[in-house]
Enzyme design. Structure first.
Site, PDB file in Angstrom:
ATOM      1  CG  ASP A 130      -1.963  -0.973   1.298  1.00 21.78           C
ATOM      2  OD1 ASP A 130      -2.164  -1.664   0.284  1.00 21.78           O
ATOM      3  OD2 ASP A 130      -2.625  -1.080   2.336  1.00 21.78           O
ATOM      4  NE  ARG A 180      -4.104  -1.803  -4.677  1.00 25.31           N
ATOM      5  CZ  ARG A 180      -3.616  -1.947  -3.443  1.00 25.31           C
ATOM      6  NH1 ARG A 180      -3.299  -0.923  -2.698  1.00 25.31           N
ATOM      7  NH2 ARG A 180      -3.420  -3.148  -2.958  1.00 25.31           N
TER       8      ARG A 180
HETATM    9  C1  LIG Z   1      -8.309  -1.434  -4.045  1.00 23.80           C
HETATM   10  C2  LIG Z   1      -7.960  -0.099  -3.454  1.00 23.80           C
HETATM   11  C3  LIG Z   1      -6.772   0.055  -2.774  1.00 23.80           C
HETATM   12  C4  LIG Z   1      -6.433   1.307  -2.255  1.00 23.80           C
HETATM   13  N1  LIG Z   1      -5.207   1.480  -1.670  1.00 23.80           N
HETATM   14  C5  LIG Z   1      -4.817   2.732  -1.332  1.00 23.80           C
HETATM   15  C6  LIG Z   1      -3.497   2.989  -0.879  1.00 23.80           C
HETATM   16  O1  LIG Z   1      -2.661   2.075  -0.753  1.00 23.80           O
HETATM   17  N2  LIG Z   1      -3.151   4.271  -0.591  1.00 23.80           N
HETATM   18  C7  LIG Z   1      -4.038   5.310  -0.715  1.00 23.80           C
HETATM   19  O2  LIG Z   1      -3.661   6.465  -0.487  1.00 23.80           O
HETATM   20  N3  LIG Z   1      -5.299   5.080  -1.106  1.00 23.80           N
HETATM   21  C8  LIG Z   1      -5.707   3.832  -1.416  1.00 23.80           C
HETATM   22  N4  LIG Z   1      -6.994   3.624  -1.841  1.00 23.80           N
HETATM   23  C9  LIG Z   1      -8.009   4.696  -1.683  1.00 23.80           C
HETATM   24  C10 LIG Z   1      -7.982   5.681  -2.838  1.00 23.80           C
HETATM   25  O3  LIG Z   1      -6.828   6.473  -2.809  1.00 23.80           O
HETATM   26  C11 LIG Z   1      -9.202   6.607  -2.787  1.00 23.80           C
HETATM   27  O4  LIG Z   1      -9.167   7.361  -1.606  1.00 23.80           O
HETATM   28  C12 LIG Z   1     -10.539   5.876  -2.841  1.00 23.80           C
HETATM   29  O5  LIG Z   1     -10.500   4.813  -3.731  1.00 23.80           O
HETATM   30  C13 LIG Z   1     -11.680   6.858  -3.268  1.00 23.80           C
HETATM   31  O6  LIG Z   1     -11.428   7.367  -4.522  1.00 23.80           O
HETATM   32  P1  LIG Z   1     -12.070   6.768  -5.887  1.00 23.80           P
HETATM   33  O7  LIG Z   1     -10.940   6.482  -6.803  1.00 23.80           O
HETATM   34  O8  LIG Z   1     -12.923   5.624  -5.591  1.00 23.80           O
HETATM   35  O9  LIG Z   1     -12.823   7.980  -6.552  1.00 23.80           O
HETATM   36  P2  LIG Z   1     -13.887   9.015  -5.992  1.00 23.80           P
HETATM   37  O10 LIG Z   1     -13.948  10.075  -7.021  1.00 23.80           O
HETATM   38  O11 LIG Z   1     -13.558   9.416  -4.584  1.00 23.80           O
HETATM   39  O12 LIG Z   1     -15.213   8.166  -5.964  1.00 23.80           O
HETATM   40  C14 LIG Z   1     -15.882   7.697  -7.114  1.00 23.80           C
HETATM   41  C15 LIG Z   1     -17.234   7.168  -6.692  1.00 23.80           C
HETATM   42  O13 LIG Z   1     -17.037   5.984  -5.919  1.00 23.80           O
HETATM   43  C16 LIG Z   1     -17.908   5.973  -4.800  1.00 23.80           C
HETATM   44  N5  LIG Z   1     -17.073   6.011  -3.578  1.00 23.80           N
HETATM   45  C17 LIG Z   1     -15.764   6.329  -3.466  1.00 23.80           C
HETATM   46  N6  LIG Z   1     -15.344   6.224  -2.197  1.00 23.80           N
HETATM   47  C18 LIG Z   1     -16.425   5.851  -1.490  1.00 23.80           C
HETATM   48  C19 LIG Z   1     -16.631   5.575  -0.112  1.00 23.80           C
HETATM   49  N7  LIG Z   1     -15.649   5.657   0.788  1.00 23.80           N
HETATM   50  N8  LIG Z   1     -17.869   5.211   0.278  1.00 23.80           N
HETATM   51  C20 LIG Z   1     -18.892   5.104  -0.605  1.00 23.80           C
HETATM   52  N9  LIG Z   1     -18.754   5.356  -1.935  1.00 23.80           N
HETATM   53  C21 LIG Z   1     -17.538   5.715  -2.365  1.00 23.80           C
HETATM   54  C22 LIG Z   1     -18.798   7.170  -4.917  1.00 23.80           C
HETATM   55  O14 LIG Z   1     -19.936   6.764  -5.617  1.00 23.80           O
HETATM   56  C23 LIG Z   1     -17.989   8.119  -5.758  1.00 23.80           C
HETATM   57  O15 LIG Z   1     -18.783   9.004  -6.484  1.00 23.80           O
HETATM   58  C24 LIG Z   1      -7.345   2.388  -2.377  1.00 23.80           C
HETATM   59  C25 LIG Z   1      -8.539   2.219  -3.063  1.00 23.80           C
HETATM   60  C26 LIG Z   1      -8.845   1.002  -3.606  1.00 23.80           C
HETATM   61  C27 LIG Z   1     -10.133   0.864  -4.356  1.00 23.80           C
END
Ligand SMILES: Cc1cc2nc3c(=O)[nH]c(=O)nc-3n(C[C@H](O)[C@H](O)[C@H](O)COP(=O)(O)OP(=O)(O)OC[C@H]3O[C@@H](n4cnc5c(N)ncnc54)[C@H](O)[C@@H]3O)c2cc1C
Length: 306
Positions: A130, A180
């Site tokens: 991560d 990722r």
């Molecule tokens: C598999 C995976 C691994 C990850 N690992 C890391 C990591 O190692 N380091 C790191 O900094 N971040 C990590 N993240 C988190 C990432 O950085 C984002 O903060 C998170 O994924 C929200 O952003 P988004 O890309 O989904 O887009 P967004 O623009 O935030 O969301 C897109 C849509 O997804 C839905 N959504 C998003 N988040 C949520 C939520 N919490 N609850 C409900 N609906 C939601 C909503 O419908 C939103 O409109 C990870 C995420 C995933 C999916």
């Protein structure tokens, strides 16, 4: 503003001790976490794996106080890899370097990761790093380069909101990395990170296309770690015109978020995986999930109702 407050709450030690004891907070976290132990994670994984999805596990925890805790975390992850399961493929593991002692002794952290990567290879699966707050990016990149030199089955998370990430991706590409790509979950200053959503999305798309072309040529494993299916479809359309098949664009989402959308993307030809988090130390991680979508706070508050 709400995002910054929630991310401040995630870091606040006083709240870290008190909020997890409240019943309504404990009920609310169940939306994103099947339970606190590995059994709950395996139970949740069984149904998802049966529908053809990949599974990743992460045991929640970060920033340890003593190295002995890192030994325990490493032993726990090792026990997952040793376990006989009925899953069609062994789960991939996704770990935070600070959970394996990076703050205390980076060599000890490397040794734990090195041993886990070797055991994961024997078990036919992958180990992912991560990416945590920006102060850890250099150390995590260094760890990844050393690990990748010895193990083909290791991946790293890169955060599109950081302005340095295009340089980091270029640095990693000669290693044939597994990446990722995520938007980024921490509260980073504007000097080093994009803070507005259109800027983050544009940075994400540009990075994803570079990664997708590398995946097309067998030079990388490309995982889009996002719930933003509109962005995924835009990337897929550009990638298609560059001759990248959907099968090279993996989509990874978090347990409990947009599960139906992930199943739809899987059926449309994107290899899909769910990252299942579990563990007792869920508070900062859960607060970051609230910060991503402040409407989730309403869901949490509704748990106050009988
Ligand atoms: C598999 C995976 C691994 C990850 N690992 C890391 C990591 O190692 N380091 C790191 O900094 N971040 C990590 N993240 C988190 C990432 O950085 C984002 O903060 C998170 O994924 C929200 O952003 P988004 O890309 O989904 O887009 P967004 O623009 O935030 O969301 C897109 C849509 O997804 C839905 N959504 C998003 N988040 C949520 C939520 N919490 N609850 C409900 N609906 C939601 C909503 O419908 C939103 O409109 C990870 C995420 C995933 C999916």
């Amino acid at each position: 503003m709400t995002r910054s407050v929630l991310l401040w709450m995630a870091r606040n030690p006083w709240l870290r001790r008190r909020l997890p004891r409240l019943g309504f907070v404990r009920r609310a976290v169940r939306r994103f976490m099947p339970g606190e132990d590995a059994e709950s994670a395996f139970t949740a994984a069984a149904g998802l794996a049966a529908s053809g999805q990949g599974i990743l596990f992460t045991r929640l925890g970060e920033n340890l106080a003593e190295l002995a805790e890192a030994d325990e975390v490493a032993a726990h992850y090792r026990s997952l890899l040793d376990r006989e399961t009925s899953l069609p493929h062994p789960p991939e593991l996704s770990v935070k370097p600070t959970q394996l002692g990076l703050d205390i002794d980076s060599e000890a952290c490397f040794r734990h990761l090195d041993a886990l990567a070797a055991r994961a290879a024997e078990a036919g699966t992958w180990l992912w790093l991560d990416m945590e707050g920006s102060t850890y990016v250099d150390a995590t990149m260094d760890l990844y380069e050393r690990l990748r030199a010895a193990h083909p089955n290791v991946g790293i998370c890169l955060q599109a909101y950081l302005k340095r990430t295009p340089t980091d991706l270029r640095r990693l590409l000669p290693l044939r990395p597994a990446v990722r790509l995520v938007k980024g979950a921490y509260d980073e200053p504007a000097a080093i990170a994009f803070r507005r959503r259109p800027e983050v999305d544009a940075a994400y798309q540009a990075l994803a296309l570079v990664l997708a072309e590398a995946a097309r040529d067998g030079r990388a494993r490309c995982a889009l770690g996002t719930h933003d299916s509109g962005l995924i479809e835009r990337i897929a359309a550009f990638a298609d015109s560059a001759g990248v098949a959907r099968g090279s664009l993996e989509v990874h989402m978090l347990y409990g978020i947009r599960a139906r959308e992930l199943a739809r993307l899987n059926a449309a030809g994107f290899p899909a995986s769910t990252l299942i988090a579990y563990g007792a130390f869920w508070y900062p991680w859960y607060m970051r999930r609230l910060a991503e979508r402040p409407a989730n706070v309403l869901f949490a508050l509704r748990q106050l109702l009988p």
